[in-house]
Design a protein around this motif. Structure first.
Motif, PDB file in Angstrom:
ATOM      1  N   GLY A 195     -11.543 -44.425 -37.649  1.00 57.04           N
ATOM      2  CA  GLY A 195     -10.447 -44.721 -38.557  1.00 57.04           C
ATOM      3  C   GLY A 195      -9.274 -45.692 -38.262  1.00 57.04           C
ATOM      4  O   GLY A 195      -9.436 -46.300 -36.972  1.00 57.04           O
ATOM      5  N   PRO A 254      -8.366 -46.166 -46.699  1.00 60.18           N
ATOM      6  CA  PRO A 254      -8.403 -47.458 -45.763  1.00 60.18           C
ATOM      7  C   PRO A 254      -9.550 -48.249 -46.392  1.00 60.18           C
ATOM      8  O   PRO A 254     -10.659 -48.216 -46.326  1.00 60.18           O
ATOM      9  CB  PRO A 254      -8.851 -46.948 -44.449  1.00 60.18           C
ATOM     10  N   PHE A 290     -10.243 -38.475 -39.166  1.00 60.85           N
ATOM     11  CA  PHE A 290     -10.575 -39.659 -39.986  1.00 60.85           C
ATOM     12  C   PHE A 290      -9.335 -40.270 -40.277  1.00 60.85           C
ATOM     13  O   PHE A 290      -8.974 -40.050 -41.286  1.00 60.85           O
ATOM     14  CB  PHE A 290     -11.480 -39.347 -40.904  1.00 60.85           C
ATOM     15  N   GLY A 291      -8.754 -41.332 -39.602  1.00 62.96           N
ATOM     16  CA  GLY A 291      -7.543 -42.086 -39.827  1.00 62.96           C
ATOM     17  C   GLY A 291      -7.562 -42.864 -41.206  1.00 62.96           C
ATOM     18  O   GLY A 291      -8.465 -43.699 -41.096  1.00 62.96           O
ATOM     19  N   GLY A 292      -7.045 -42.347 -42.057  1.00 61.83           N
ATOM     20  CA  GLY A 292      -6.896 -43.399 -43.208  1.00 61.83           C
ATOM     21  C   GLY A 292      -5.403 -43.776 -43.172  1.00 61.83           C
ATOM     22  O   GLY A 292      -4.684 -44.985 -42.571  1.00 61.83           O
ATOM     23  N   TYR A 322     -14.154 -40.555 -46.920  1.00 56.66           N
ATOM     24  CA  TYR A 322     -14.169 -41.847 -45.696  1.00 56.66           C
ATOM     25  C   TYR A 322     -15.079 -41.730 -44.981  1.00 56.66           C
ATOM     26  O   TYR A 322     -15.918 -42.467 -44.474  1.00 56.66           O
ATOM     27  CB  TYR A 322     -12.769 -41.760 -45.144  1.00 56.66           C
ATOM     28  N   TYR A 358     -10.659 -50.870 -45.213  1.00 53.17           N
ATOM     29  CA  TYR A 358     -11.749 -51.869 -44.339  1.00 53.17           C
ATOM     30  C   TYR A 358     -13.298 -51.127 -43.957  1.00 53.17           C
ATOM     31  O   TYR A 358     -14.110 -51.556 -43.406  1.00 53.17           O
ATOM     32  CB  TYR A 358     -11.164 -52.346 -42.959  1.00 53.17           C
TER      33      TYR A 358
END
Lengths: 297, 417
Positions: B379, A138, B347-349, A158, A140
């Motif tokens: 996330g 992600p 942890f959202g990707g 992350y 951002y």
């Protein structure tokens, strides 16, 4: 400058299935120059404006691609890596999870004669925040800055990036090197890249159980690294002989344990985070020891 | 994945590797006929379980005794300080083979590798006696440092090879294989001479070793270990044992492997997880974990431990999990009675927090969740995810970060236990 990837990078996508399309779009929205895709048999068409070619050679000739990202499913992934290398792509990023080890033994032998860098397989990709994102992370959560990040894991990276960003610390480039037993770029190779990069001031390395890649990197850091390094090793509580998700994350015959890795890292003067929640603070501490205030930068 | 010795030997036999003649039986009544058919003076009766140390192991009466024997004798020393029947025995007559098979079959075998619960013996291999001159060792595996396959050989057969490597490393001979040309004759010759094969039998040994390597490579094995490899009185080699494990990533192109899976040897929850393409490993603690990504899943186990708790499992729901998969994962975690609290760390990707939250709510309702549930979300779409949980009516303990989540899970499990 950053490493591997910058705003000028021209990126090819190999493997334009559902996953490939989804992430091509995500990378394009981040601002990356996603200039071409390869799907044998579909050459001459396009997907949402991105031209499709039959072969990597054609894509390189027409669009001048210098980076390739691979989502080809496991049976064809090794071939896709070799095709990209043979076509002269300098940075090959393979996201595919589940490539047989024997295929990667052949890939590695093939790449010995070719001047290119392979990242992965089984990795989230590479991002130079604010410039280009190639992979599935992600975008951002990242922030442009001067800390290099290298990791075998996806979501744990992350987590580390998030902790850095929350502390106001930006990243130069984040490299997910992948969780397989054979990967193109290892911790030690990433360390060398960051050590030579004028836009990186410090590095955080995230490792896990299995193999001896972290130990090798630690030995190199001790002798050569001029920048502060922090680290975390996942898998302290993993039982021996079991594969913990990643094909490479297995403790065998007493080697590859978290304890032996932490010991090697600490012996090399690297600040090791005890808890995964302390990765960001470990980086700050390591930099402080070197007289560097990351949060001020 | 792992397979039994009798299956490994059959695979090797199919490739043309010399292995002893044998017959696998599941009923003791078949043992006498099997031994007669083999016709040698002595036969070996071997328990078939997925664990080493069978000869020194003990057949015990029940699980309590298994735990006692394991703790008292085997865990520390790895030595047979017990007066129980071993898992591998010699029989001097077909009748004796029948008697031994009757003891082994259905018995609980505890070895230094089975853990304290031991393993049930459902199959026994009756094998011809071999004229053993020397017991040797050979294995083939990936050298991760160089990314090439490697052959390890030693004259110290029948021993724990890790001990040999530690105490007398000069007794281990290594050969690395160049993938472009495979195992060359000279490399096989080097190995054969190092193993002490007599000069007039070297070409037989070269053929044996090259065949063995071909089997290792073509079967996509992640390790092939023959311990002991036997040098017979006539100077030829024979694989007296066979330990094979396979690259899980290559099972798709090894169709024979599917039939070789022994569900009795695998944790039923691990099997269920595999059906949903989830990566699950059962552990001994009481805090169930559901995490996305293998690295974060390991780190979650570590942080639970760091704050004084013990994880009940490793579970990676993967990057592209949907609500159904999340629900399946949740149910698998809750099948473990030891679980006193669940810690969901996401942890959202690619995985979006709202999708995850929907799956958790669905599963919690289906299973009528009665133990504390700690959720840490971060996330992509995290606000929507938190909202779904808050409005669901299920009782959720919200955590602000990993440390907070781990502490709350440890506390909740402690109170519940």
């Amino acid at each position: 400058m950053s490493v591997l990837l910058n705003s000028e990078s021209r990126v090819l996508t190999q493997g334009l299935g559902g996953t490939g399309k989804f992430h091509l779009k995500g990378c394009r929205e981040y601002g990356t120059k996603m200039v071409a895709a390869v799907r044998p048999g579909k050459g001459g068409t396009d997907w949402e404006g991105t031209p499709i070619f039959d072969t990597v050679g054609q894509a390189v000739a027409a669009e001048g691609c210098d980076v390739s990202v691979i989502y080809v499913p496991p049976p064809g992934a090794a071939d896709a890596i070799m095709e990209a290398a043979a076509a002269g792509i300098g940075v090959i990023i393979c996201i595919t999870e589940g490539i047989p080890v024997n295929d990667m033994v052949e890939v590695q032998a093939f790449l010995e004669d070719v001047d290119c860098v392979l990242i992965g397989p089984n990795c989230p990709g590479v991002i130079t925040p604010g410039q280009a994102k190639v992979g599935i992370m992600p975008g951002y959560i990242h922030k442009p800055g001067r800390v290099g990040v290298v990791s075998r894991s996806g979501t744990l990276t992350y987590e580390a990036v998030h902790q850095l960003t929350q502390s106001g610390i930006g990243q130069s480039t984040c490299i997910g090197i992948g969780g397989d037993p054979i990967v193109g770029t290892r911790h030690i190779d990433a360390m060398k890249l960051f050590n030579d990069d004028p836009d990186t001031d410090a590095v955080i390395m995230i490792g896990e159980i299995g193999g001896t890649a972290e130990e090798a990197a630690a030995a190199w850091v001790k002798e050569n690294m001029t920048k502060p390094v922090a680290a975390f090793i996942a898998g302290k509580t993993a039982p021996a002989g079991k594969r913990m998700g990643h094909a490479g994350a297995i403790i065998s015959g007493g080697s590859g344990t978290a304890e032996s890795k932490v010991a090697a890292l600490e012996a090399a003067g690297i600040t090791v985070a005890e808890s995964p929640a302390d990765m960001g603070t470990a980086m700050i501490k390591a930099a402080e020891k070197a007289g560097l205030d990351l949060q001020a930068a | 994945m792992n397979i039994h010795e009798y299956q490994g030997k059959q695979l090797l036999r199919d490739f043309g590797v010399t292995v002893p003649r044998s017959k696998m039986i599941t009923k003791a009544s078949e043992a006498v006929a099997a031994a007669k058919e083999l016709g040698t003076k002595v036969v070996v009766v071997k328990s078939q379980i997925h664990a080493g140390g069978r000869g020194a192991g003990a057949i015990v009466a029940d699980e309590q005794e298994a735990a006692r024997v394991f703790r008292a004798n085997l865990e520390k020393e790895g030595l047979p300080k017990h007066n129980k029947p071993g898992g591998v025995q010699l029989a001097k007559s077909p009748q004796e083979a029948g008697e031994i098979a009757a003891v082994l079959l259905g018995g609980l075998l505890v070895t230094k590798q089975t853990g304290a619960s031991g393993k049930r013996v459902n199959r026994v291999l009756i094998e011809e006696g071999i004229d053993i001159k020397e017991e040797l060792y050979i294995s083939m595996l990936l050298n991760r440092e160089t990314g090439r396959h490697m052959v390890l050989a030693s004259t110290e057969g029948g021993m724990d090879i890790e001990k040999v490597a530690e105490q007398t490393p000069e007794k281990i001979f290594k050969a690395e294989i160049n993938p472009a040309v495979g195992m060359r004759d000279f490399q096989a010759r080097d190995v054969a001479f190092a193993l002490g094969v007599p000069a007039e039998k070297i070409s037989d040994a070269v053929k044996f070793l090259k065949t063995l390597f071909a089997a290792y490579l073509q079967l996509d094995a992640s390790m092939l270990e023959i311990n002991p490899l036997v040098l017979k009185g006539d100077g030829t080699l024979i694989a007296l044992d066979s330990k094979l494990s396979f690259d899980d990533n290559a099972v798709y192109r090894q169709p024979a492997m599917k039939d070789m899976r022994d569900s009795d040897e695998e944790d039923p929850r691990e099997q269920q997880a595999a059906e949903f393409d989830l990566s699950y490993i059962a552990l001994d603690g009481n805090i169930g974990c559901m995490v996305n990504g293998a690295g974060l899943a390991m780190a979650t186990m570590d942080i639970i431990h760091h704050h004084g708790g013990e994880p009940a499992n490793f579970l990676d729901v993967g990057g592209g999990a949907d609500a159904g998969k999340v629900a399946a994962a949740f149910k698998i975690i809750l099948q473990d009675d030891a679980v006193k609290a669940v810690f969901v760390n996401i942890f959202g990707g690619i995985m979006q927090c709202d999708v995850l939250a929907t799956g958790v709510v669905e599963a919690a309702k289906q299973v009528k969740l009665s133990i504390p549930l700690v959720v840490r979300l971060e996330g992509t779409n995290v606000e929507q995810g938190r909202k779904i949980l808050a409005e669901s009516g299920i009782k959720v303990i919200n955590a602000t970060d990993m440390t907070d989540g781990a502490k709350k899970a440890v506390e909740a499990a402690g109170l519940a236990g």
